[in-house]
Motif scaffolding. Structure first.
Motif, PDB file in Angstrom:
ATOM      1  N   HIS A  78       0.854  -1.180   0.000  1.00 28.87           N
ATOM      2  CA  HIS A  78       0.000   0.000   0.000  1.00 28.87           C
ATOM      3  C   HIS A  78       0.893   1.234   0.000  1.00 28.87           C
ATOM      4  O   HIS A  78       1.786   1.361   0.840  1.00 28.87           O
ATOM      5  N   ILE A  79       0.646   2.152  -0.930  1.00 28.71           N
ATOM      6  CA  ILE A  79       1.467   3.345  -1.103  1.00 28.71           C
ATOM      7  C   ILE A  79       0.700   4.559  -0.588  1.00 28.71           C
ATOM      8  O   ILE A  79      -0.468   4.764  -0.948  1.00 28.71           O
ATOM      9  N   THR A  80       1.354   5.359   0.250  1.00 28.11           N
ATOM     10  CA  THR A  80       0.742   6.568   0.797  1.00 28.11           C
ATOM     11  C   THR A  80       1.644   7.764   0.538  1.00 28.11           C
ATOM     12  O   THR A  80       2.845   7.708   0.816  1.00 28.11           O
ATOM     13  N   HIS A  81       1.083   8.818   0.008  1.00 26.01           N
ATOM     14  CA  HIS A  81       1.832  10.061  -0.144  1.00 26.01           C
ATOM     15  C   HIS A  81       1.876  10.778   1.202  1.00 26.01           C
ATOM     16  O   HIS A  81       0.884  10.823   1.929  1.00 26.01           O
ATOM     17  N   CYS A  82       3.040  11.337   1.544  1.00 27.35           N
ATOM     18  CA  CYS A  82       3.216  11.995   2.840  1.00 27.35           C
ATOM     19  C   CYS A  82       3.734  13.419   2.657  1.00 27.35           C
ATOM     20  O   CYS A  82       4.339  13.747   1.629  1.00 27.35           O
ATOM     21  N   ASN A  83       3.531  14.238   3.680  1.00 29.72           N
ATOM     22  CA  ASN A  83       4.108  15.576   3.645  1.00 29.72           C
ATOM     23  C   ASN A  83       5.564  15.515   4.095  1.00 29.72           C
ATOM     24  O   ASN A  83       6.123  14.429   4.298  1.00 29.72           O
ATOM     25  N   SER A  89      -0.487  12.810   3.504  1.00 28.84           N
ATOM     26  CA  SER A  89      -0.995  14.044   2.918  1.00 28.84           C
ATOM     27  C   SER A  89      -2.511  14.008   2.835  1.00 28.84           C
ATOM     28  O   SER A  89      -3.135  12.942   2.856  1.00 28.84           O
ATOM     29  N   ASP A  90      -3.078  15.189   2.709  1.00 27.77           N
ATOM     30  CA  ASP A  90      -4.528  15.320   2.587  1.00 27.77           C
ATOM     31  C   ASP A  90      -4.929  15.178   1.124  1.00 27.77           C
ATOM     32  O   ASP A  90      -5.451  16.090   0.486  1.00 27.77           O
ATOM     33  N   LEU A  91      -4.637  13.998   0.576  1.00 30.92           N
ATOM     34  CA  LEU A  91      -4.915  13.712  -0.823  1.00 30.92           C
ATOM     35  C   LEU A  91      -5.654  12.387  -0.926  1.00 30.92           C
ATOM     36  O   LEU A  91      -5.493  11.504  -0.083  1.00 30.92           O
ATOM     37  N   ILE A  92      -6.448  12.239  -1.987  1.00 26.48           N
ATOM     38  CA  ILE A  92      -7.029  10.933  -2.277  1.00 26.48           C
ATOM     39  C   ILE A  92      -6.082  10.194  -3.207  1.00 26.48           C
ATOM     40  O   ILE A  92      -5.259  10.801  -3.902  1.00 26.48           O
ATOM     41  N   GLU A  93      -6.181   8.868  -3.212  1.00 29.59           N
ATOM     42  CA  GLU A  93      -5.206   8.049  -3.942  1.00 29.59           C
ATOM     43  C   GLU A  93      -5.099   8.431  -5.412  1.00 29.59           C
ATOM     44  O   GLU A  93      -3.996   8.441  -5.980  1.00 29.59           O
ATOM     45  N   SER A  94      -6.205   8.740  -6.039  1.00 29.20           N
ATOM     46  CA  SER A  94      -6.178   9.024  -7.477  1.00 29.20           C
ATOM     47  C   SER A  94      -5.409  10.298  -7.795  1.00 29.20           C
ATOM     48  O   SER A  94      -5.035  10.522  -8.947  1.00 29.20           O
ATOM     49  N   GLU A  95      -5.162  11.125  -6.788  1.00 28.49           N
ATOM     50  CA  GLU A  95      -4.393  12.351  -7.027  1.00 28.49           C
ATOM     51  C   GLU A  95      -2.900  12.081  -7.097  1.00 28.49           C
ATOM     52  O   GLU A  95      -2.162  12.846  -7.736  1.00 28.49           O
ATOM     53  N   TYR A  96      -2.426  11.019  -6.432  1.00 24.36           N
ATOM     54  CA  TYR A  96      -0.984  10.752  -6.460  1.00 24.36           C
ATOM     55  C   TYR A  96      -0.609   9.413  -7.079  1.00 24.36           C
ATOM     56  O   TYR A  96       0.573   9.150  -7.305  1.00 24.36           O
ATOM     57  N   SER A 402      -2.080  24.980  -1.880  1.00 23.01           N
ATOM     58  CA  SER A 402      -1.844  23.580  -2.218  1.00 23.01           C
ATOM     59  C   SER A 402      -2.091  22.682  -1.006  1.00 23.01           C
ATOM     60  O   SER A 402      -2.029  23.122   0.143  1.00 23.01           O
ATOM     61  N   ARG A 403      -2.358  21.393  -1.275  1.00 25.44           N
ATOM     62  CA  ARG A 403      -2.645  20.447  -0.193  1.00 25.44           C
ATOM     63  C   ARG A 403      -1.550  19.413  -0.005  1.00 25.44           C
ATOM     64  O   ARG A 403      -1.739  18.430   0.697  1.00 25.44           O
ATOM     65  N   TYR A 404      -0.409  19.613  -0.657  1.00 27.25           N
ATOM     66  CA  TYR A 404       0.683  18.659  -0.458  1.00 27.25           C
ATOM     67  C   TYR A 404       2.021  19.359  -0.640  1.00 27.25           C
ATOM     68  O   TYR A 404       2.108  20.454  -1.201  1.00 27.25           O
ATOM     69  N   ASP A 405       3.074  18.709  -0.122  1.00 27.20           N
ATOM     70  CA  ASP A 405       4.433  19.232  -0.191  1.00 27.20           C
ATOM     71  C   ASP A 405       5.152  18.639  -1.395  1.00 27.20           C
ATOM     72  O   ASP A 405       5.334  17.414  -1.466  1.00 27.20           O
ATOM     73  N   ARG A 406       5.557  19.492  -2.305  1.00 31.28           N
ATOM     74  CA  ARG A 406       6.360  19.045  -3.442  1.00 31.28           C
ATOM     75  C   ARG A 406       7.821  18.932  -3.004  1.00 31.28           C
ATOM     76  O   ARG A 406       8.323  19.801  -2.283  1.00 31.28           O
ATOM     77  N   LEU A 407       8.490  17.883  -3.426  1.00 33.20           N
ATOM     78  CA  LEU A 407       9.941  17.781  -3.246  1.00 33.20           C
ATOM     79  C   LEU A 407      10.555  18.266  -4.551  1.00 33.20           C
ATOM     80  O   LEU A 407      10.650  17.519  -5.526  1.00 33.20           O
TER      81      LEU A 407
END
Length: 416
Positions: A78-83, A89-96, A402-407
């Motif tokens: 299971h993959i989760t996007h993080c800040n 992150s406050d994202l739904i899976e289809s966004e990342y 924005s709702r996520y942190d870009r690296l």
């Protein structure tokens, strides 16, 4: 209005500084099961590289681990996007994600002719079933029957040329003695930054260690499109020493730093040379904490390399007021009870026995004072400005709204 903004910035920064140290304690990888061993991440075929991909570049990371039996187990991932704080992150899976989560790991193979039976599992990301759509931090959870048994952390960067840095032994607290200081500059070109204190933050690590990472240091100058970090005391690191090393690539020969090899039916044991405290800089061509699985007579070390008990011994008078650990990438950098050393009063030595897979390993001894979570090199390894360390700089950007942190940028520099 300015007062309100200043208060908001103070609260935001305090919240960030509170979250990041709590989040980074867990390190790059770990397992809640004693049946899971040798967690590895190999980025684009390079075992020495940081677990980092460039977005939309075609690069991949191979994640692997061993389950200590020949019984097939249905592991899913299971993959989760993080800040930046490694909080989801406050994202739904289809966004990342482009594809599906919670897929089975179907690349596995039983060990061959080993005293310890194990099954080697491999997963490559991105793959035909899932791709990553955003930059940032990611957490990969390995699960069995819905319960997490292991996890990995990795990063995806946009690889923008926004970072420059230097490292020197001439620091603001001593000159060519026991510290190294990082000076760096952050270019804001290509970014729409109105408030750098809220939208820009950085993490600086030494040899990819999270336990002594510097979180969001304060810049010293801002000229509008460039943040400069010079004479920043937060970016002064104890220099440490070169990592110690050992190699066990064959059970029947003695290799680097191995004092004895034994077989106590049904398992092999290796006793390393007795270590002592370093009283001077110790030059060595180490790999800054990395490890490599290797059996020199194997066609495939992933499944033919055996496990054995490795015995570490450090000759030293008992230390008080803390705990001593043996550490390196082989344990994800985790300073946990499984890698804590115990003291033998009769032998006057610290000792630890770890179950490891054949290969070449870097390690060092870290002292953690009571009440702290970061490891110190000074009590055992010493701190010497000549040490060749790797510094890892991560630059995150969260645009207003924005709702996520870009690296957006990363930089690895090595002292010479």
């Amino acid at each position: 209005m300015k007062t309100r903004k200043r208060i908001f910035n103070t609260v935001f920064t305090a919240a960030l500084l509170f979250l990041l140290p709590a989040a980074v304690k867990a390190q790059w990888s770990g397992s809640s099961s004693e049946r899971i061993n040798t967690l590895r991440m190999i980025a684009d075929g390079d075992w020495e590289r940081m677990p980092l991909l460039t977005l939309n570049s075609g690069e991949t990371i191979e994640f692997s681990f061993d389950e200590m039996s020949h019984q097939y187990r249905r592991f899913t991932y299971h993959i989760t996007h993080c800040n930046a704080a490694w909080v989801p992150s406050d994202l739904i899976e289809s966004e990342y994600l482009d594809g599906f989560n919670d897929r089975p790991i179907d690349d596995w193979e039983n060990s061959l002719n080993t005293t310890f039976a194990y099954t080697h599992y491999r997963l490559t990301l991105p793959n035909n079933e899932v791709k990553l759509k955003l930059s940032g931090n990611y957490r990969l959870s390995i699960r069995e029957d819905g319960k997490e048994v292991a996890w990995f952390r990795f990063c995806v960067t946009e690889d923008m040329p926004n970072l420059a840095a230097t490292v020197s032994g001439n620091t603001d607290i001593d000159t060519h003695k026991s510290h190294q200081q990082v000076d760096m500059a952050v270019s804001l070109n290509g970014l729409t930054v109105r408030d750098p204190e809220r939208e820009i933050y950085t993490i600086v690590m030494q040899n990819r260690r999270f336990d002594n990472a510097v979180i969001n240091p304060r810049y010293t100058y801002n000229n509008g499109n460039r943040l400069t970090f010079e004479h920043c005391r937060e970016l002064i690191f104890p220099a440490g020493n070169e990592y110690r090393r050992f190699e066990i690539v064959n059970m029947h020969d003695y290799f680097r730093n191995v004092d004895r090899m034994s077989f106590y039916d049904p398992y092999f044991h290796a006793g390393l040379m007795k270590d002592t405290r370093h009283h001077a800089y110790n030059f060595d061509n180490d790999h800054n904490g990395r490890f490599l699985i290797r059996y020199n007579q194997a066609a495939d070390s992933d499944t033919e390399a055996d496990y054995l008990f490795v015995h570490f011994t450090l000759s030293l008078e008992r230390l008080t007021g803390g705990r001593l650990y043996v550490s390196g990438d082989f344990n994800g950098g985790n300073l946990t009870s499984g890698h804590e050393m115990t003291y033998d009063e009769r032998e006057k030595t610290y000792q630890a026995t770890l179950l490891l897979k054949q290969g070449a390993y870097d390690y060092h001894y870290l002292w953690v004072p009571d009440g702290k979570t970061g490891g110190e090199t000074r009590p055992i390894e010493g701190d010497w400005y000549e040490t060749r360390n790797e510094y890892n700089i991560l630059l995150y950007y969260r645009q207003r709204g924005s709702r996520y942190d870009r690296l957006v940028s990363t930089l690895n520099i090595t002292t010479e």
